[in-house]
Design a protein around this motif. Structure first.
Motif, short mmCIF file in Angstrom:
data_model
loop_
_atom_site.label_atom_id
_atom_site.label_comp_id
_atom_site.label_asym_id
_atom_site.label_seq_id
_atom_site.Cartn_x
_atom_site.Cartn_y
_atom_site.Cartn_z
N ILE A 10 0.84 -1.21 0.00
CA ILE A 10 0.00 0.00 0.00
C ILE A 10 0.88 1.26 0.00
CG2 ILE A 10 -1.81 1.25 1.25
CD1 ILE A 10 -2.70 -1.56 0.26
N GLY A 11 1.86 1.31 0.92
CA GLY A 11 2.69 2.51 1.04
C GLY A 11 3.53 2.75 -0.21
N GLY A 12 4.16 1.71 -0.71
CA GLY A 12 5.04 1.85 -1.88
C GLY A 12 4.29 2.35 -3.10
N TYR A 29 10.07 -1.87 -6.97
CA TYR A 29 10.65 -3.22 -7.02
C TYR A 29 9.96 -4.07 -5.96
CZ TYR A 29 14.27 -0.91 -9.72
OH TYR A 29 14.95 -0.20 -10.68
N GLU A 30 9.21 -5.06 -6.39
CA GLU A 30 8.39 -5.86 -5.47
C GLU A 30 8.90 -7.31 -5.43
OE1 GLU A 30 5.88 -5.78 -3.12
OE2 GLU A 30 6.04 -7.97 -3.19
N SER A 31 8.94 -7.84 -4.22
CA SER A 31 9.47 -9.19 -4.00
C SER A 31 8.67 -10.30 -4.69
CB SER A 31 9.51 -9.45 -2.49
OG SER A 31 9.82 -10.76 -2.20
N GLY A 39 -5.25 -10.34 1.55
CA GLY A 39 -5.65 -9.68 2.78
C GLY A 39 -7.16 -9.72 2.96
N VAL A 40 -7.61 -9.11 4.05
CA VAL A 40 -9.04 -8.97 4.30
C VAL A 40 -9.33 -7.47 4.42
CG1 VAL A 40 -9.54 -11.30 5.14
CG2 VAL A 40 -8.61 -9.65 6.73
N GLY A 41 -10.03 -7.06 5.48
CA GLY A 41 -10.42 -5.65 5.52
C GLY A 41 -9.34 -4.72 6.04
N HIS A 100 -11.69 -3.80 1.26
CA HIS A 100 -10.89 -5.03 1.16
C HIS A 100 -9.46 -4.63 0.82
CE1 HIS A 100 -9.31 -8.81 -0.25
NE2 HIS A 100 -10.43 -9.44 0.05
N ARG A 101 -8.51 -5.08 1.61
CA ARG A 101 -7.11 -4.67 1.38
C ARG A 101 -6.66 -5.07 -0.04
NH1 ARG A 101 -1.79 -6.61 0.27
NH2 ARG A 101 -0.31 -5.13 1.13
N GLY A 102 -7.10 -6.23 -0.49
CA GLY A 102 -6.72 -6.69 -1.83
C GLY A 102 -7.28 -5.78 -2.92
N HIS A 126 13.22 -9.24 -5.23
CA HIS A 126 13.34 -9.27 -3.77
C HIS A 126 14.68 -8.65 -3.38
CE1 HIS A 126 12.70 -10.79 0.30
NE2 HIS A 126 14.00 -11.07 0.31
N LEU A 127 14.63 -7.58 -2.61
CA LEU A 127 15.89 -6.93 -2.21
C LEU A 127 16.65 -7.86 -1.27
CD1 LEU A 127 17.62 -4.30 -2.29
CD2 LEU A 127 16.63 -3.79 -0.05
N ALA A 128 17.87 -8.25 -1.71
CA ALA A 128 18.68 -9.15 -0.90
C ALA A 128 19.80 -8.38 -0.21
CB ALA A 128 19.27 -10.25 -1.77
N TRP A 186 -7.41 -13.33 14.80
CA TRP A 186 -7.92 -14.21 13.76
C TRP A 186 -8.81 -13.35 12.87
CZ3 TRP A 186 -7.38 -15.92 18.83
CH2 TRP A 186 -6.49 -16.96 19.00
N ARG A 187 -8.51 -13.34 11.59
CA ARG A 187 -9.14 -12.37 10.70
C ARG A 187 -9.85 -13.08 9.56
NH1 ARG A 187 -5.20 -10.64 8.19
NH2 ARG A 187 -5.69 -8.48 7.84
N ALA A 188 -11.04 -12.60 9.22
CA ALA A 188 -11.81 -13.27 8.18
C ALA A 188 -12.91 -12.35 7.66
CB ALA A 188 -12.44 -14.55 8.73
N GLY A 303 6.16 3.71 5.91
CA GLY A 303 5.14 2.69 6.18
C GLY A 303 5.60 1.73 7.27
N ASP A 304 5.21 0.46 7.12
CA ASP A 304 5.54 -0.52 8.14
C ASP A 304 7.05 -0.74 8.28
OD1 ASP A 304 2.90 -0.87 8.70
OD2 ASP A 304 2.75 -2.92 7.96
N ALA A 305 7.81 -0.45 7.26
CA ALA A 305 9.26 -0.56 7.37
C ALA A 305 9.79 0.46 8.37
CB ALA A 305 9.91 -0.34 6.00
#
Ligand SMILES: Cc1cc2nc3c(=O)[nH]c(=O)nc-3n(C[C@H](O)[C@H](O)[C@H](O)COP(=O)(O)OP(=O)(O)OC[C@H]3O[C@@H](n4cnc5c(N)ncnc54)[C@H](O)[C@@H]3O)c2cc1C
Length: 418
Positions: A10-12, A29-31, A39-41, A100-102, A126-128, A186-188, A303-305
Motif C-alpha cells: 500500500i505505502g510503496g 521493485y516488489e518481491s 488480505g481482508v479488511g 478489502h485490502r486486496g 526481492h531486495l537481498a 484471527w481475521r476473516a 510505512g511498516d518498514a
C-alpha cells in the motif's frame, strides 16, 4: 532522478503515485512474482482519504468500499460504551473508508501502471542486499524458481518493504524480529445480513478478548447484504513461542471459537458469523520499537518498514499513505535529496512513534478496558460507569495523536493536488 521504491504494498504504490504527481517517475521493485489481491479488511481514515482524493482516487475507493458512518464500542455483553459518527457523518470533508485490502491494493497497482507505465512496477525483485554511498546500489534476487539476480544503482531509495524490511535491517542489523505482545488476531470475512446502521464499525470486549467488525463491500451493501470483515482477538503469555507473522496463514477456528460462544448480541450473532466464514487467517499482534532515524543520506524508510504498529485505531495503512504524501512534498520542495529526506523524517518520525506508543496503551480502545475494569458484570447505563466527558476525551486525544482531528485536517485540504 532515478528513484527506487522497494516494496509494492500500500505505502510503496501510494508513494509512486504521489511522486509521479510531483513530476518524478520512480520504479517500484516488489518481491513477489505475481501481485495478487491479498488480505481482508482495512480502514482508511479521513486523513489518508484526503491524500488519495488529491490523487484522484476518491470515487474508485467509494465504488469498492464502505463509507463508514459510525464507530461503536461495546463491552463483552454487547452493552454500548461509546458511539461516535465517522467521516462525512462526523462533519469531515473526507469519508472514512472500510475496504478489502486486496481491492485497495489492486486499485493502486492499476493506477500506478496506468500513470507511470508497466515497466515502472517490477515484480520478482526481492531486495537481498543494499550498498549505500553517493549512489546506492540495490541487489535483487528472484525468489520464485529461478534465483535470477539483478542490480540497480539509483539516486534515491525508499524502503517500503513492510514489517520485515530488508532496507531497515541494513541500518539496524541487530534489531531482531518484531515484538509480540501476546495477542493473536484471527481475521476473516463473512457474507450475511447487514448489522446496526449497515455502515457501522464496532469493537466489543476488552484488552484480553476482543471482537472487531465492519462491512467492506459497496457491492454487497447496494444489494442489501454485508460483506463483513471481522477480527477475533485473544491474549496469551507473550513468552510462549509463536510462528512468524505471515498475513496469509490460514488456521482452524477451533482455536478461538469456544471463547466467543456466549457472544450472541441482540444485533449480531458473533459465533454464527465466525462459523460462516470461508477462511480464517491468523496474525500475531506485533510491532517494533520506534527507531531514532529513517533517513540515511539518499535512503529512507516509510510505512511498516519505518513504524510498524499494532492494528489498533485503524492507522497502519493510513500512516503509510501520509508518509507517501510527506515524502513527495519534501522531494518536490528541495533539490537536495538528503536534505529533503531529512525534512521528511523530521515531519513524520515523531508523530508516528507517538502512535506506536499510544497503540501499545490500547489507543482509543481504552474505553473498553475502562468499562471492563469498572463494571466486569456489565451495566444498565454507561453513565454509571464513566462520564461522557471522560470517554470523549479518550476519543479526542487519539484523533489528535494520529492526526485526524477535524481542525488539523481541514487546514490541509488540497495540499497534494497535482
Ligand atoms: C499480503 C499482505 C496482506 C495484508 N493484509 C492486511 C489486512 O488484511 N489488513 C490489514 O490491516 N493489513 C494488512 N496488511 C498490512 C498492511 O498492508 C500494512 O500494515 C499497511 O498498509 C502499511 O503498508 P506498507 O506498504 O508499509 O506495507 P505492506 O502493505 O506490508 O507492503 C510491503 C511490501 O513490500 C514487499 N517486500 C517485502 N520484503 C521485500 C523485499 N526484501 N524486497 C522487495 N519487496 C519486499 C512485500 O511483498 C509487500 O508487497 C497486509 C500486508 C500484506 C503484505
Amino acid at each position: 532522478m532515478e528513484i527506487a521504491i522497494v516494496g509494492g504494498g500500500i505505502g510503496g504504490l501510494v508513494a509512486a503515485l504521489a511522486l509521479h504527481a510531483r513530476g518524478f517517475c520512480p520504479t517500484v521493485y516488489e518481491s513477489v512474482a505475481e501481485m495478487r489481491q491479498l488480505g481482508v479488511g482495512i480502514n482508511l481514515l479521513p486523513h489518508a482519504v484526503r491524500v488519495l482524493d488529491d490523487l484522484g482516487l476518491r470515487e474508485q475507493l467509494l465504488a469498492s468500499g464502505i463509507a463508514t458512518a459510525e464507530l461503536l464500542y461495546f463491552n463483552k455483553f454487547g452493552q454500548k460504551i461509546w458511539r461516535e459518527p465517522r467521516g462525512i457523518e462526523a462533519g469531515y470533508a473526507w469519508p472514512q473508508i472500510s475496504i478489502h485490502r486486496g481491492h485497495l491494493h489492486g486499485l493502486l497497482l492499476a493506477e500506478t501502471i496506468r500513470r507511470l507505465g508497466p515497466d515502472r512496477v517490477l515484480t520478482g525483485h526481492h531486495l537481498a542486499e543494499l550498498q549505500d554511498g553517493e549512489r546506492p546500489t540495490l541487489h535483487f534476487v528472484e525468489r520464485a524458481n529461478t534465483g535470477k539476480r539483478a542490480s540497480v544503482t539509483c539516486d534515491l531509495v525508499i524502503g517500503a518493504d513492510g514489517i520485515h524490511s530488508a532496507v531497515r535491517r541494513h541500518f539496524y542489523p541487530d534489531e531482531g524480529p518484531p515484538v509480540w505482545n501476546g495477542a493473536i488476531l484471527w481475521r476473516a470475512m463473512t457474507e450475511g445480513a447487514p448489522f446496526l446502521s449497515g455502515r457501522s464499525m464496532f469493537m466489543a470486549g476488552h484488552a484480553n478478548q476482543k471482537f472487531v467488525c465492519y462491512p467492506i463491500s459497496r457491492e454487497h451493501h447496494d444489494r442489501g447484504r454485508s460483506l463483513t470483515n471481522w477480527v477475533a482477538e485473544l491474549r496469551f503469555d507473550p513468552d510462549r513461542p509463536f510462528a512468524r507473522e505471515d498475513w496469509n496463514r490460514q488456521v482452524d477456528r477451533v482455536a478461538f471459537l469456544p471463547a466467543f460462544a456466549g457472544w450472541r448480541f441482540d444485533w449480531l450473532d458473533i459465533p454464527a458469523l465466525i462459523e460462516a466464514a470461508k477462511e480464517v487467517y491468523e496474525y500475531p499482534m506485533v510491532d517494533r520499537d520506534p527507531v531514532p532515524r529513517w533517513s540515511f543520506g539518499r535512503i529512507t524508510l516509510m510505512g511498516d518498514a519505518a513504524h510498524p504498529m499494532y492494528p489498533i485505531g485503524s492507522n497502519g495503512a493510513s500512516q503509510a499513505i501520509l508518509d507517501a504524501e510527506a515524502l513527495a512534498l519534501a522531494l518536490g520542495a528541495d533539490d537536495d535529496v538528503a536534505a529533503a529526506l531529512q525534512a521528511y523524517q523530521d515531519n513524520r518520525l515523531a508523530p508516528t512513534a507517538a502512535i506506536v506508543r499510544a497503540n501499545r496503551n490500547q489507543g482509543p480502545e481504552q474505553v473498553m478496558q475502562l468499562a471492563e475494569e469498572r463494571a466486569p458484570q456489565g451495566f444498565e447505563k454507561i453513565e454509571e460507569v464513566a462520564a461522557t466527558d471522560e470517554l470523549e476525551a479518550i476519543a479526542a486525544r487519539y484523533k489528535q495523536i494520529a492526526g485526524f482531528d477535524r481542525a488539523s485536517l481541514d487546514s490541509l485540504a488540497g495540499r497534494s493536488r497535482a
